[in-house]
Design a protein around this motif. Structure first.
Motif, PDB file in Angstrom:
ATOM      1  N   GLU A 112     -53.246  -6.137   2.233  1.00 31.18           N
ATOM      2  CA  GLU A 112     -53.539  -7.538   1.924  1.00 31.18           C
ATOM      3  C   GLU A 112     -54.777  -7.997   2.691  1.00 31.18           C
ATOM      4  O   GLU A 112     -54.892  -7.741   3.896  1.00 31.18           O
ATOM      5  CB  GLU A 112     -52.332  -8.392   2.335  1.00 31.18           C
ATOM      6  N   CYS A 113     -55.679  -8.711   1.992  1.00 31.65           N
ATOM      7  CA  CYS A 113     -56.835  -9.276   2.667  1.00 31.65           C
ATOM      8  C   CYS A 113     -56.415 -10.499   3.456  1.00 31.65           C
ATOM      9  O   CYS A 113     -55.844 -11.438   2.912  1.00 31.65           O
ATOM     10  CB  CYS A 113     -57.930  -9.637   1.680  1.00 31.65           C
ATOM     11  N   SER A 121     -64.828 -11.666  -1.071  1.00 26.05           N
ATOM     12  CA  SER A 121     -63.795 -11.103  -1.933  1.00 26.05           C
ATOM     13  C   SER A 121     -62.587 -10.664  -1.138  1.00 26.05           C
ATOM     14  O   SER A 121     -62.726 -10.018  -0.099  1.00 26.05           O
ATOM     15  CB  SER A 121     -64.355  -9.893  -2.696  1.00 26.05           C
ATOM     16  N   PRO A 122     -61.378 -10.980  -1.639  1.00 26.39           N
ATOM     17  CA  PRO A 122     -60.152 -10.453  -1.038  1.00 26.39           C
ATOM     18  C   PRO A 122     -59.656  -9.174  -1.711  1.00 26.39           C
ATOM     19  O   PRO A 122     -58.554  -8.716  -1.439  1.00 26.39           O
ATOM     20  CB  PRO A 122     -59.157 -11.594  -1.280  1.00 26.39           C
ATOM     21  N   ALA A 178     -64.649  -7.846   6.212  1.00 29.34           N
ATOM     22  CA  ALA A 178     -63.321  -8.404   6.003  1.00 29.34           C
ATOM     23  C   ALA A 178     -62.287  -7.730   6.884  1.00 29.34           C
ATOM     24  O   ALA A 178     -62.539  -6.660   7.454  1.00 29.34           O
ATOM     25  CB  ALA A 178     -62.903  -8.246   4.537  1.00 29.34           C
ATOM     26  N   TYR A 202     -63.277 -16.577   3.452  1.00 27.78           N
ATOM     27  CA  TYR A 202     -62.014 -16.598   2.717  1.00 27.78           C
ATOM     28  C   TYR A 202     -60.893 -16.331   3.711  1.00 27.78           C
ATOM     29  O   TYR A 202     -61.032 -15.483   4.593  1.00 27.78           O
ATOM     30  CB  TYR A 202     -62.000 -15.512   1.634  1.00 27.78           C
ATOM     31  N   TYR A 203     -59.789 -17.072   3.559  1.00 28.37           N
ATOM     32  CA  TYR A 203     -58.574 -16.809   4.327  1.00 28.37           C
ATOM     33  C   TYR A 203     -57.388 -16.803   3.370  1.00 28.37           C
ATOM     34  O   TYR A 203     -57.288 -17.663   2.483  1.00 28.37           O
ATOM     35  CB  TYR A 203     -58.330 -17.883   5.382  1.00 28.37           C
ATOM     36  N   VAL A 204     -56.476 -15.889   3.567  1.00 29.75           N
ATOM     37  CA  VAL A 204     -55.222 -15.949   2.829  1.00 29.75           C
ATOM     38  C   VAL A 204     -54.430 -17.145   3.345  1.00 29.75           C
ATOM     39  O   VAL A 204     -54.540 -17.511   4.527  1.00 29.75           O
ATOM     40  CB  VAL A 204     -54.430 -14.628   2.986  1.00 29.75           C
ATOM     41  N   ALA A 234     -62.184 -12.821   4.994  1.00 29.34           N
ATOM     42  CA  ALA A 234     -63.443 -12.176   4.626  1.00 29.34           C
ATOM     43  C   ALA A 234     -64.591 -13.132   4.934  1.00 29.34           C
ATOM     44  O   ALA A 234     -64.415 -14.357   4.925  1.00 29.34           O
ATOM     45  CB  ALA A 234     -63.446 -11.787   3.157  1.00 29.34           C
ATOM     46  N   PHE A 290     -58.181  -6.634   6.546  1.00 31.10           N
ATOM     47  CA  PHE A 290     -56.981  -6.450   5.745  1.00 31.10           C
ATOM     48  C   PHE A 290     -55.834  -6.083   6.682  1.00 31.10           C
ATOM     49  O   PHE A 290     -56.056  -5.659   7.804  1.00 31.10           O
ATOM     50  CB  PHE A 290     -57.172  -5.314   4.730  1.00 31.10           C
TER      51      PHE A 290
END
Length: 122
Positions: A45-46, A103-104, A34, A57-59, A49, A36
């Motif tokens: 902040e993530c 996982s974030p 990942a 996963y993307y914010v 990942a 951050f």
């Protein structure tokens, strides 16, 4: 295990930067990798990942602008950042865990890079 990062740098708004990260040693297999980021006074902040099955996963703030990828043979992880904005300015850290999760959550990761600065100017 120490992860070594490279890349980062200073760009203008709308520019692109690519960062990479790989472990300094061999012998371990990592599940989730990942990226951050952290600015002074705020929580880490993530950003993105990825697991070994290429689940990602993307914010929300980077969706469509950032792309995470990995090279399983080298346990390396990459972050291509495009259409950068001043709000993307931060120290970026890579992270890893042996578990094959998406996982974030910061505490889910056991290994970290040293951090590289990305600065986006107007």
């Amino acid at each position: 295990v120490l992860f070594v990062e490279s890349g980062g740098g200073s760009v203008q708004t709308g520019g692109s930067v690519c960062s990479s990260c790989a472990p300094s040693g061999r012998g371990m297999t990592f599940g989730a990798l990942a990226w951050f980021r952290q600015v002074p006074g705020k929580e880490r902040e993530c950003v993105a990942a990825i697991n070994r099955n290429d689940g990602k996963y993307y914010v929300d703030s980077v969706h469509g602008r950032f792309t995470i990828s990995r090279d399983n043979a080298r346990n390396a992880v990459f972050l291509q950042m495009s259409d950068l904005k001043p709000d993307d300015t931060a120290v970026y850290y890579c992270a890893a865990t042996s578990r094959n999760i998406i996982s974030p959550v910061r505490t889910d990761y056991d290994y970290w890079g040293q951090g590289t600065q990305v600065t986006v100017s107007l």
